[in-house]
Enzyme design. Structure first.
Site, PDB file in Angstrom:
ATOM      1  N   SER A 127      -8.452  21.719 -16.834  1.00 25.47           N
ATOM      2  CA  SER A 127      -9.511  22.730 -16.848  1.00 25.47           C
ATOM      3  C   SER A 127     -10.916  22.121 -16.939  1.00 25.47           C
ATOM      4  O   SER A 127     -11.892  22.765 -16.562  1.00 25.47           O
ATOM      5  CB  SER A 127      -9.296  23.708 -18.004  1.00 25.47           C
ATOM      6  OG  SER A 127      -9.197  23.020 -19.235  1.00 25.47           O
ATOM      7  N   ASP A 169     -14.555  27.788 -28.387  1.00 26.25           N
ATOM      8  CA  ASP A 169     -14.249  26.773 -27.365  1.00 26.25           C
ATOM      9  C   ASP A 169     -15.264  25.644 -27.511  1.00 26.25           C
ATOM     10  O   ASP A 169     -16.424  25.776 -27.128  1.00 26.25           O
ATOM     11  CB  ASP A 169     -14.334  27.387 -25.969  1.00 26.25           C
ATOM     12  CG  ASP A 169     -13.973  26.385 -24.863  1.00 26.25           C
ATOM     13  OD1 ASP A 169     -13.808  25.194 -25.174  1.00 26.25           O
ATOM     14  OD2 ASP A 169     -13.882  26.802 -23.697  1.00 26.25           O
ATOM     15  N   HIS A 209     -14.661  22.852 -23.496  1.00 29.04           N
ATOM     16  CA  HIS A 209     -15.270  23.052 -22.178  1.00 29.04           C
ATOM     17  C   HIS A 209     -16.787  23.152 -22.328  1.00 29.04           C
ATOM     18  O   HIS A 209     -17.313  23.135 -23.440  1.00 29.04           O
ATOM     19  CB  HIS A 209     -14.694  24.306 -21.526  1.00 29.04           C
ATOM     20  CG  HIS A 209     -13.210  24.247 -21.353  1.00 29.04           C
ATOM     21  ND1 HIS A 209     -12.323  24.806 -22.263  1.00 29.04           N
ATOM     22  CD2 HIS A 209     -12.455  23.676 -20.390  1.00 29.04           C
ATOM     23  CE1 HIS A 209     -11.088  24.591 -21.862  1.00 29.04           C
ATOM     24  NE2 HIS A 209     -11.121  23.887 -20.740  1.00 29.04           N
TER      25      HIS A 209
END
Length: 429
Positions: free
Chosen positions: A153, A405, A408
Site C-alpha cells: 500500500s 494511520d 501511510h
C-alpha cells in the site's frame, strides 16, 4: 540673386547631409557596442589587446532523454542525505485538484485535518540543490515509456502521488484494474506513457486471509522460493520499475520452501513449526528478488529498489491505540532513531542489494538502482494521516477514539518529494 540663393541652399543641404551621416554613424556604433555587450563581453588580455569571449549557448533539453548532450556537467551528490527546509510555494497540486486519484484514507485535508503547515516543507540534500519536480519534463522524457510501481500500500500511496503531480499537465486515463482494484494501469495518451501499480505486498507467492482494514483471520502462507508472477511477468515489457516491500513480513506467517512448510513467524500453535522469525523470510525473499532482477531482467528495464518506509506510531501500534500527533518535521537539534524492526528491515535490504551488485552486476549496479528513502522519511512524523484517515472523525464527538494511520502519507505530503529525487536520479544518471 537667384544664383546666390541657390548656392546657399546647396551649401545647407550638404551640411544637413553631413550632420545626418555623422549622427547615423554614431548611432550605429553605439548600437553595435550595446548588442556586443549582450552576447560578447570583452576581456583585456595580457598583451593589451581585447578579445571577445562568447557565452555558451543555451542548451535545450530534447524530449528523448537519450539525446541529452553527454558533455553537460551535472552536479552530483547524495540525494538521500539532507534535511527538510521551509518551502513557501507548497505542493504543485491540491487535494481538490487531484481528488479522483487519492485514496480516501490519504486525503487528509478533505478528511478534516485542521493544520496545513506540513505542506510547506521541501527536501534539501546537504551538498547540492534538488530541482523542483517538473511534471512537464518528466512526461517529455518518458514519452513512449512504461512504468510500474510494485509492492504494497505504500507503493500505491507513491503511485497516487506521481499521478497527482503529472495530472497538472495531462490527465491520465485508467485503462485496467484487477477484480479487487488493487492493481491498476493508467495511460497518458498525449505522451504515450503508461504507469502501472502492481499489488504484490510480499513479492513472492502468498495466500493472504484478511479484510480491507488489515484484520487477519488466518496466518499468511508464504512461498519464499516462488516469486509472484504478477510482477515478474511484466518486467521484460517495462522501461522503469520501482520495487519495494517490508512491513507485511511482520504478520503471522507460515513459510514454505520446496512446497513444504519449513517454519513460521508468530507461529500459530496448530502448526507445530519452528519459529524462524521475519528476518529469515525477508532475507530469503529479497535474495530471490535481487537474483531475478540481475539474471532475468533485460537491459531495457531500469529497476529501482526502494527501501521500506518507517512508521511513526507512538504509545501503541496500528490496532492498539498508536497515534502520531506531531505537526512539524524533526528539527536539527532533535534526535530520532529507527525502531529496531525498521533497522532489521533496512539492514536486510541494503545487505541483499550490495550482495547482488558485488556478485552479479557491474560496480554501479547497472540496471538495478537503490532508492534509500528510509532516513529521508524518518524525519517527517508530521506527514501521516493520523486520525484523519477517516472523514471528519471528530464531528460528532471531539473526544472520539479512532484508529490512527501513522504509516501511510497524506497527499499532498512528504511522499511527493520521492518523485523529485527519482526524476533527478534519472536525469543525472
Amino acid at each position: 540673386m537667384k544664383l546666390k540663393w541657390s548656392s546657399i541652399i546647396h551649401k545647407n543641404v550638404f551640411l544637413i547631409k553631413l550632420i545626418s551621416a555623422l549622427l547615423i554613424t554614431v548611432f550605429a556604433f553605439r548600437l553595435f557596442i550595446f548588442h556586443s555587450n549582450e552576447f560578447s563581453p570583452f576581456f583585456a588580455s595580457v598583451t593589451g589587446k581585447f578579445e571577445a569571449q562568447f557565452l555558451p549557448p543555451k542548451v535545450l533539453v530534447p524530449e528523448n532523454e537519450d539525446l541529452i548532450p553527454q558533455d553537460i556537467e551535472v552536479e552530483k551528490c547524495d540525494l538521500f542525505s539532507g534535511k527538510w527546509i521551509p518551502d513557501s510555494l507548497g505542493p504543485i497540486y491540491t487535494n481538490n485538484s487531484c481528488g479522483p486519484f487519492i485514496d480516501g484514507h490519504q486525503n487528509c485535508i478533505t478528511n478534516g485535518r485542521p493544520d496545513s503547515d506540513f505542506l510547506y516543507w521541501k527536501w534539501k540534500p546537504h551538498d547540492c540543490l534538488l530541482p523542483r519536480f517538473d511534471p512537464r519534463r518528466f512526461l517529455q522524457l518518458m514519452r513512449h515509456k512504461s512504468w510500474a510501481i510494485i509492492g504494497d500500500s505504500i507503493s500505491r500511496n507513491h503511485v497516487e502521488s506521481l499521478l497527482c503531480m503529472l495530472s497538472t499537465v495531462e490527465e491520465p486515463v485508467e485503462v485496467y484494474h484487477d477484480k479487487e482494484y488493487k492493481s491498476k494501469r493508467w495511460h497518458f495518451p498525449l505522451h504515450n506513457l503508461t504507469i502501472s501499480n502492481i499489488w504484490s505486498p510480499f513479492l513472492v507467492q502468498a495466500a493472504i486471509f484478511e479484510d480491507s482494514n488489515g484484520v487477519s483471520t488466518a496466518a499468511v502462507q508464504l512461498h519464499l522460493d516462488k516469486l509472484d508472477k504478477t510482477w515478474t511477468s511484466l518486467i521484460p515489457s517495462l522501461d522503469y520499475a520501482i520495487i519495494s516491500t517490508g512491513k507485511w513480513f511482520l504478520k503471522s506467517t507460515v513459510y514454505h520452501e520446496n512446497a513444504k512448510p519449513v517454519g513460521c513467524h508468530n507461529c500459530p500453535e496448530k502448526y507445530h513449526l519452528e519459529e524462524l522469525g521475519f528476518e529469515y523470510a525477508y532475507n530469503a525473499t529479497l535474495r530471490n528478488v535481487m537474483d531475478f532482477i540481475a539474471e532475468e531482467a533485460n537491459s531495457k528495464c531500469t529497476v529501482f529498489f526502494r527501501t521500506s518506509t518507517p512508521d511513526h506510531f507512538q504509545n501503541g501500534e496500528w490496532h492498539s491505540g498508536g497515534t502520531c500527533k506531531q505537526k512539524e518535521p524533526v528539527s536539527d537539534d532533535e534526535e530520532i532513531e529507527l525502531k529496531d524492526v525498521h533497522k532489521i528491515l533496512r539492514n536486510v535490504e541494503i545487505g541483499q542489494f550490495e550482495r547482488v551488485v558485488k556478485e552479479k552486476m557491474s560496480e554501479d549496479g547497472g540496471s538495478l538502482k537503490l532508492l534509500d528513502f528510509t532516513g529521508m522519511l524518518l524525519t517527517r512524523p508530521d506527514g501521516h494521516p493520523g486520525a484523519y484517515r477517516q472523514f471528519r472523525p471528530f464531528d460528532k464527538d471531539k473526544n472520539a477514539k479512532v484508529q490512527n494511520d501513522c504509516l501511510h502519507w497524506c497527499l499532498p505530503g512528504p511522499i511527493d518529494y520521492l518523485n523529485d529525487v527519482i526524476l533527478e536520479t534519472i536525469v543525472t544518471g
